[in-house]
Enzyme design. Structure first.
Site, short mmCIF file in Angstrom:
data_model
loop_
_atom_site.label_atom_id
_atom_site.label_comp_id
_atom_site.label_asym_id
_atom_site.label_seq_id
_atom_site.Cartn_x
_atom_site.Cartn_y
_atom_site.Cartn_z
N VAL A 1 0.84 -1.21 0.00
CA VAL A 1 0.00 0.00 0.00
C VAL A 1 0.87 1.26 0.00
CG1 VAL A 1 -1.73 1.33 1.26
CG2 VAL A 1 -1.90 -1.17 1.22
N ASN B 1 11.82 -0.48 6.90
CA ASN B 1 12.92 -1.36 7.33
C ASN B 1 13.01 -2.61 6.46
OD1 ASN B 1 10.82 -2.98 8.15
ND2 ASN B 1 11.54 -3.26 10.25
N GLY C 1 8.49 -5.16 2.96
CA GLY C 1 8.51 -4.30 1.77
C GLY C 1 9.74 -4.58 0.92
N VAL D 1 10.67 2.04 12.56
CA VAL D 1 9.86 3.04 13.29
C VAL D 1 9.96 2.88 14.80
CG1 VAL D 1 8.04 3.78 11.68
CG2 VAL D 1 7.76 1.65 12.95
N THR E 1 6.11 -2.68 16.96
CA THR E 1 5.89 -1.77 15.83
C THR E 1 4.56 -1.04 15.99
OG1 THR E 1 7.22 -3.14 14.37
CG2 THR E 1 5.64 -1.68 13.30
N ARG F 1 5.95 17.25 17.98
CA ARG F 1 7.03 18.24 17.93
C ARG F 1 6.84 19.18 16.73
NH1 ARG F 1 11.83 18.67 15.47
NH2 ARG F 1 12.01 16.57 14.63
N TYR G 1 -1.13 -8.51 16.29
CA TYR G 1 -1.58 -7.56 15.26
C TYR G 1 -2.89 -6.88 15.69
CZ TYR G 1 -2.76 -5.87 10.53
OH TYR G 1 -3.09 -5.09 9.44
N LYS H 1 -2.94 -3.22 17.01
CA LYS H 1 -3.60 -2.13 16.27
C LYS H 1 -4.66 -1.44 17.14
CE LYS H 1 -1.94 -2.28 11.90
NZ LYS H 1 -1.44 -1.14 11.13
N ARG I 1 -0.94 -13.73 1.90
CA ARG I 1 -2.38 -13.41 2.01
C ARG I 1 -3.14 -14.06 0.86
NH1 ARG I 1 -2.09 -7.02 3.21
NH2 ARG I 1 0.06 -7.25 2.51
P1 NAD Z 1 3.05 -4.62 3.69
O1 NAD Z 1 3.54 -5.67 4.59
O2 NAD Z 1 3.18 -4.80 2.22
O3 NAD Z 1 3.71 -3.21 4.04
C1 NAD Z 1 4.13 -2.85 5.33
C2 NAD Z 1 5.45 -2.11 5.20
O4 NAD Z 1 5.89 -1.70 6.51
C3 NAD Z 1 6.56 -2.98 4.60
O5 NAD Z 1 7.25 -2.25 3.61
C4 NAD Z 1 7.45 -3.28 5.80
O6 NAD Z 1 8.79 -3.53 5.43
C5 NAD Z 1 7.28 -2.02 6.63
N1 NAD Z 1 7.56 -2.21 8.05
C6 NAD Z 1 7.12 -3.19 8.86
N2 NAD Z 1 7.58 -3.01 10.11
C7 NAD Z 1 8.34 -1.88 10.09
C8 NAD Z 1 9.09 -1.18 11.06
N3 NAD Z 1 9.16 -1.61 12.33
N4 NAD Z 1 9.74 -0.06 10.69
C9 NAD Z 1 9.70 0.38 9.41
N5 NAD Z 1 9.00 -0.25 8.44
C10 NAD Z 1 8.32 -1.37 8.78
O7 NAD Z 1 1.53 -4.37 4.09
P2 NAD Z 1 0.43 -3.46 3.42
O8 NAD Z 1 -0.66 -4.33 2.92
O9 NAD Z 1 1.04 -2.49 2.49
O10 NAD Z 1 -0.15 -2.70 4.69
C11 NAD Z 1 0.23 -1.36 5.00
C12 NAD Z 1 -0.48 -0.91 6.26
O11 NAD Z 1 -1.90 -0.96 6.07
C13 NAD Z 1 -0.18 -1.77 7.49
O12 NAD Z 1 -0.07 -0.93 8.62
C14 NAD Z 1 -1.39 -2.65 7.61
O13 NAD Z 1 -1.62 -3.04 8.94
C15 NAD Z 1 -2.49 -1.74 7.09
N6 NAD Z 1 -3.59 -2.55 6.54
C16 NAD Z 1 -3.47 -3.17 5.34
C17 NAD Z 1 -4.51 -3.96 4.88
C18 NAD Z 1 -4.41 -4.66 3.55
O14 NAD Z 1 -5.32 -5.44 3.23
N7 NAD Z 1 -3.42 -4.42 2.73
C19 NAD Z 1 -5.68 -4.13 5.64
C20 NAD Z 1 -5.74 -3.50 6.88
C21 NAD Z 1 -4.71 -2.69 7.32
N1 UDP Z 2 -6.87 -18.01 3.19
C1 UDP Z 2 -7.03 -19.19 2.51
N2 UDP Z 2 -5.98 -19.65 1.78
C2 UDP Z 2 -4.79 -19.01 1.70
C3 UDP Z 2 -4.64 -17.79 2.41
C4 UDP Z 2 -5.70 -17.33 3.16
O1 UDP Z 2 -8.09 -19.81 2.54
O2 UDP Z 2 -3.89 -19.50 0.99
C5 UDP Z 2 -8.02 -17.50 3.97
C6 UDP Z 2 -7.71 -17.13 5.42
O3 UDP Z 2 -7.85 -18.27 6.26
C7 UDP Z 2 -8.77 -16.08 5.68
C8 UDP Z 2 -8.95 -15.38 4.33
O4 UDP Z 2 -8.44 -16.29 3.36
O5 UDP Z 2 -9.99 -16.68 6.04
C9 UDP Z 2 -8.21 -14.07 4.22
O6 UDP Z 2 -6.87 -14.30 4.61
P1 UDP Z 2 -5.73 -13.21 4.51
O7 UDP Z 2 -4.50 -13.83 5.09
O8 UDP Z 2 -5.65 -12.66 3.15
O9 UDP Z 2 -6.21 -12.01 5.42
P2 UDP Z 2 -7.02 -11.85 6.81
O10 UDP Z 2 -8.29 -11.22 6.39
O11 UDP Z 2 -7.24 -13.17 7.44
O12 UDP Z 2 -6.14 -10.99 7.63
#
Ligand code: NAD
Ligand code: UDP
Length: 345
Positions: free
Chosen positions: A18, A38, A42, A63, A96, A110, A149, A153, A190
């Protein structure tokens, strides 16, 4: 034409799935972007195309360590989002979410900078209220392997409201629902990346449980529009759901992907990991009302773009390399009932 104020904007987690799209969007409209990451989940390849720009900087930093930058706005996304990866090092995930959030808010305090925090639908846990409204307080198991997580959160949100009440920091909270699109790491673990990569490679589609659990999938550009709208809106701080209310059972979603790709992969059922939420769908009335936002990308269109992306990745890298990340992973086997991406893709 409306006047444009160029800002300096920090995106934590900016090299993630994202975060990299957000860096693109902010850079494209003319802002200066500081991307901090970090590289736990990513990758530099997500933002490589921005590295030559005068208005883009990449900072390798955790972070959880204090930060000192001069910025106007902060989008705080740093945190692994895939259950497999956030459970590999749960203590780091909690840190984190808590220490990282405090460090971001200290910086904002700040500087007087505005913050948008990326929270999650996971704060609702395994929800008893469906669809989920922001007032719902959730059903989360504090002892679960997901709690690093979910509870992390939830605590991060608490810290946001405490910094608002105590220090008047302008922090806004988006509760993001399952989001997909190009630049998800192919071995992210995922469901969307797993199913697409499995279908493209003719491997079994791994359904955890019986596939009756539901999720609602939003395309990444819709999320970016929601996050930037939340940053820009006056006098509204959330928490606000940002997601696409179109809900699928995981089994139907698998069939949709198989049909779209024309794949001959078989469906294989594996055990359901602990505390996997049974249903999830956002009520987005508040986002419509306060942000004038709603998703615009139809699921089929977003899926096609994502499939094309993964086709490109697999063409460039036919014998795929797992864990091709900068950060050493402590373990890479199956974890808390989540099979390793390396074993199922
Ligand atoms: P992602 O894992 O692709 O990206 C997370 C990024 O954060 C990565 O680049 C990772 O290296 C970096 N990171 C992790 N820990 C760190 C730390 N301690 N210091 C610096 N960088 C760090 O995940 P994403 O799907 O891009 O998600 C981004 C954000 O959105 C996350 O906070 C996640 O919880 C939130 N979010 C995403 C989804 C989704 O479906 N993609 C849903 C709900 C919430
Ligand atoms: N899931 C699955 N097969 C996979 C990966 C995930 O059936 O190979 C299921 C998982 O058990 C969950 C849903 O798909 O019910 C979404 O999983 P994901 O890890 O994408 O995100 P979540 O919403 O659970 O954080």
């Amino acid at each position: 034409m409306a006047s444009f104020f160029k800002k300096t904007i920090l995106v934590t987690g900016g090299a993630g799935f994202v975060g990299s799209h957000l860096c693109d969007a902010l850079h494209e409209v003319g802002h200066e972007v500081l991307c901090l990451d970090n590289f736990f989940t990513g990758s530099k390849s997500n933002i490589r195309h921005l590295l030559g720009s005068e208005r883009f900087e990449l900072i390798r930093h955790d972070v959880n360590m204090p930060m000192s930058f001069e910025v106007d706005e902060i989008y705080h996304l740093a945190c692994p989002a895939s259950p497999y990866y956030y459970q590999i090092d749960p203590v780091q995930t909690v840190k984190t979410n808590v220490q990282g959030m405090i460090n971001v808010l200290e910086l904002a305090r700040r500087l007087g900078a505005r913050v948008v925090h990326a929270s999650t639908s996971e704060v609702y846990g395994d929800p008893a209220v469906h669809p989920q409204i922001e007032e719902y307080r959730g059903n989360v198991n504090v002892l679960s392997p997901r709690a690093c997580y979910d509870e992390g959160k939830r605590c991060a949100e608490t810290i946001c409201w405490d910094y608002r009440r105590q220090y008047n920091v302008d922090v806004r909270v988006a509760r993001i629902f399952n989001t997909y699109g190009p630049r998800m790491a192919f071995d992210d673990g995922r469901v969307v990346s797993n199913f697409i990569v499995q279908a493209l490679r003719g491997r079994d589609i791994t359904i955890f449980g019986d596939g009756t659990q539901t999720r609602s999938f939003q395309y990444v550009s819709d999320l970016i529009a929601g996050l930037t709208a939340l940053m820009e809106v006056k006098d509204f701080y959330g928490p606000v759901n940002i997601g696409n209310p179109e809900e699928y059972t995981i089994l139907n979603y698998a069939k949709k992907i198989l049909g779209l790709i024309g794949s001959t992969s078989q469906i294989k059922f594996l055990p359901l990991p602990a505390d996997d939420p049974k249903q999830r769908r956002p009520d987005i009335s508040l986002a419509k009302l306060k942000l004038n936002w709603q998703p615009t990308v139809p699921v089929i269109e977003g899926m096609k773009k994502t499939v094309d992306y993964f086709k490109g990745i697999l063409n460039d890298q036919p014998s795929i390399v797992f864990n091709n990340r900068k950060m050493p992973m402590p373990r890479l086997g199956s974890f808390n009932g989540h099979p390793s991406p390396k074993d199922i893709l």
